[in-house]
Write an enzyme that holds these catalytic residues in place. Structure first.
Site, short mmCIF file in Angstrom:
data_model
loop_
_atom_site.label_atom_id
_atom_site.label_comp_id
_atom_site.label_asym_id
_atom_site.label_seq_id
_atom_site.Cartn_x
_atom_site.Cartn_y
_atom_site.Cartn_z
N SER A 6 0.84 -1.20 0.00
CA SER A 6 0.00 0.00 0.00
C SER A 6 0.87 1.25 0.00
O SER A 6 1.67 1.49 0.91
CB SER A 6 -0.91 0.01 1.23
OG SER A 6 -1.44 1.30 1.39
N HIS A 31 -1.17 -1.15 -4.29
CA HIS A 31 -2.47 -0.81 -3.68
C HIS A 31 -2.54 0.70 -3.45
O HIS A 31 -1.67 1.29 -2.81
CB HIS A 31 -2.56 -1.57 -2.35
CG HIS A 31 -3.86 -1.48 -1.64
ND1 HIS A 31 -4.94 -2.29 -1.95
CD2 HIS A 31 -4.27 -0.68 -0.62
CE1 HIS A 31 -5.95 -2.01 -1.14
NE2 HIS A 31 -5.58 -1.03 -0.32
N ASP A 33 -4.84 3.75 -1.93
CA ASP A 33 -5.94 4.04 -1.00
C ASP A 33 -6.47 5.45 -1.19
O ASP A 33 -5.81 6.41 -0.82
CB ASP A 33 -5.42 3.90 0.44
CG ASP A 33 -5.14 2.46 0.81
OD1 ASP A 33 -6.09 1.66 0.79
OD2 ASP A 33 -3.98 2.14 1.10
N MET A 35 -9.18 8.26 -0.12
CA MET A 35 -10.08 8.58 1.00
C MET A 35 -10.72 9.95 0.76
O MET A 35 -10.06 10.84 0.20
CB MET A 35 -9.29 8.63 2.30
CG MET A 35 -8.55 7.34 2.60
SD MET A 35 -7.56 7.51 4.08
CE MET A 35 -6.63 5.97 4.02
N HIS A 64 -8.30 1.08 -4.12
CA HIS A 64 -9.23 0.88 -3.00
C HIS A 64 -9.88 2.22 -2.68
O HIS A 64 -9.25 3.10 -2.12
CB HIS A 64 -8.42 0.34 -1.79
CG HIS A 64 -9.20 0.20 -0.54
ND1 HIS A 64 -8.60 0.02 0.70
CD2 HIS A 64 -10.54 0.17 -0.30
CE1 HIS A 64 -9.54 -0.08 1.63
NE2 HIS A 64 -10.72 0.01 1.05
N MET A 66 -12.14 4.45 -0.64
CA MET A 66 -12.85 4.64 0.63
C MET A 66 -13.61 5.95 0.52
O MET A 66 -13.30 6.95 1.19
CB MET A 66 -11.84 4.67 1.78
CG MET A 66 -11.29 3.29 2.09
SD MET A 66 -9.80 3.35 3.10
CE MET A 66 -8.58 3.42 1.78
N MET A 135 -11.41 -5.81 5.27
CA MET A 135 -10.63 -4.89 6.10
C MET A 135 -10.35 -5.58 7.44
O MET A 135 -11.28 -6.02 8.12
CB MET A 135 -11.39 -3.59 6.35
CG MET A 135 -11.59 -2.70 5.13
SD MET A 135 -10.08 -2.28 4.25
CE MET A 135 -9.11 -1.46 5.53
N GLY A 140 -9.14 3.93 6.87
CA GLY A 140 -8.86 5.35 7.09
C GLY A 140 -7.42 5.67 7.45
O GLY A 140 -6.94 6.76 7.16
N PHE A 141 -6.75 4.71 8.07
CA PHE A 141 -5.37 4.98 8.51
C PHE A 141 -4.50 3.73 8.38
O PHE A 141 -4.98 2.62 8.59
CB PHE A 141 -5.36 5.43 9.99
CG PHE A 141 -6.15 6.68 10.23
CD1 PHE A 141 -5.55 7.93 10.08
CD2 PHE A 141 -7.50 6.62 10.56
CE1 PHE A 141 -6.29 9.09 10.26
CE2 PHE A 141 -8.24 7.78 10.75
CZ PHE A 141 -7.63 9.02 10.60
N GLY A 142 -3.24 3.98 8.08
CA GLY A 142 -2.27 2.89 8.11
C GLY A 142 -1.77 2.70 9.53
O GLY A 142 -2.09 3.49 10.42
N ASP A 173 -6.59 -6.40 4.15
CA ASP A 173 -5.99 -5.06 4.24
C ASP A 173 -6.01 -4.53 5.68
O ASP A 173 -7.09 -4.33 6.24
CB ASP A 173 -6.80 -4.13 3.32
CG ASP A 173 -6.19 -2.76 3.16
OD1 ASP A 173 -5.10 -2.50 3.71
OD2 ASP A 173 -6.82 -1.94 2.46
N GLY A 195 1.14 -1.99 4.14
CA GLY A 195 1.68 -0.65 4.04
C GLY A 195 2.91 -0.50 4.93
O GLY A 195 4.05 -0.57 4.47
N SER A 196 2.66 -0.31 6.24
CA SER A 196 3.76 -0.08 7.19
C SER A 196 4.78 -1.20 7.17
O SER A 196 5.99 -0.95 7.19
CB SER A 196 3.22 0.03 8.62
OG SER A 196 2.08 0.82 8.64
#
Ligand code: DX5
Ligand code: ZN
Length: 214
Positions: A6, A31, A33, A35, A64, A66, A135, A140-142, A173, A195-196
């Protein structure tokens, strides 16, 4: 295992460098994201940034969304060259026709479920889907912690897919790392978003290779 890093956790002041890392890695897709600050309490990036990313990224794009009213954006996402368009079940009133429109536009259609949305809401359209994105954190947040209940949901979704002969892939995810990635693989996941775990690793390419090996 398929892996979709991500971009949300990448270095936004140097996206070109991080995309190059992905291009040269074993990642299967990238990926993205999106938002809107309405469906989720955060705003990430939009089409101008994704267009620049699409120019330099050699991997298929896994988008993705959102956002509310995702059906309004099908042609713009297609024009990016996206391979997969994931929309949230919670934001889409006419899910069946939106999925049909995404496929008619030439993309794979994915439906995403928040942690509190049961797999059973997809019973009647599962054979129309190319992907289900579960999910494993609130969107909304990594950098959030993996919700363990997701493993049970993966098993339930796997059962539904096998029972109906659906070709949908199961993508997960949120909070994916070495440990949760392995657990998800055993539960029946096909694609891991990370992601992280990827971008905060000393070697993102090695982190991707670890998830790939599951
Ligand atoms: C969260 C996004 C995720 C996020 C995952 O709303 O959908 O794709 O980037 O981040 P990690 O892997 O850090 O949990
Ligand atoms: Zn995502």
């Amino acid at each position: 295992m398929l892996v979709s890093p991500s971009l949300l956790a990448a270095d936004f002041s140097n996206l070109g460098k991080d995309i190059e890392i992905i291009n040269n890695s074993e990642a299967d897709m990238l990926h993205l994201d999106v938002m809107d600050g309405v469906f989720v309490p955060n705003i990430s990036f939009g089409f101008p940034v994704m267009e620049a990313v699409a120019e330099v990224c050699t991997k298929p794009l896994d988008v993705h969304l959102m956002i509310v009213e995702p059906e309004k954006w099908i042609s713009q996402v297609r024009d990016l060259g996206a391979d997969i368009m994931n929309i949230h079940q919670e934001t889409c009133t006419h899910l069946y026709s939106t999925v049909c429109h995404i496929r008619e536009a030439g993309m794979k259609a994915g439906v995403t479920l928040c942690p509190a949305t049961p797999v059973s809401v997809l019973e009647d359209i599962i054979t129309e889907l190319d992907m289900v994105l579960l999910m494993s954190v609130e969107p909304g947040f990594g950098g959030q912690k993996f919700i363990p209940h997701t493993l049970e949901k993966v098993r339930r979704l796997r059962e539904l897919i096998d029972k109906t002969g659906s070709k949908a892939l199961i993508e997960i995810d949120g909070g994916v790392n070495q440990k949760t990635g392995s657990e998800l693989a055993h539960a029946g996941a096909d694609i891991l978003v990370a992601g992280s775990y990827v971008f905060k690793a000393p070697s993102p390419a090695e982190a991707i290779a670890t998830l790939k090996s599951y």
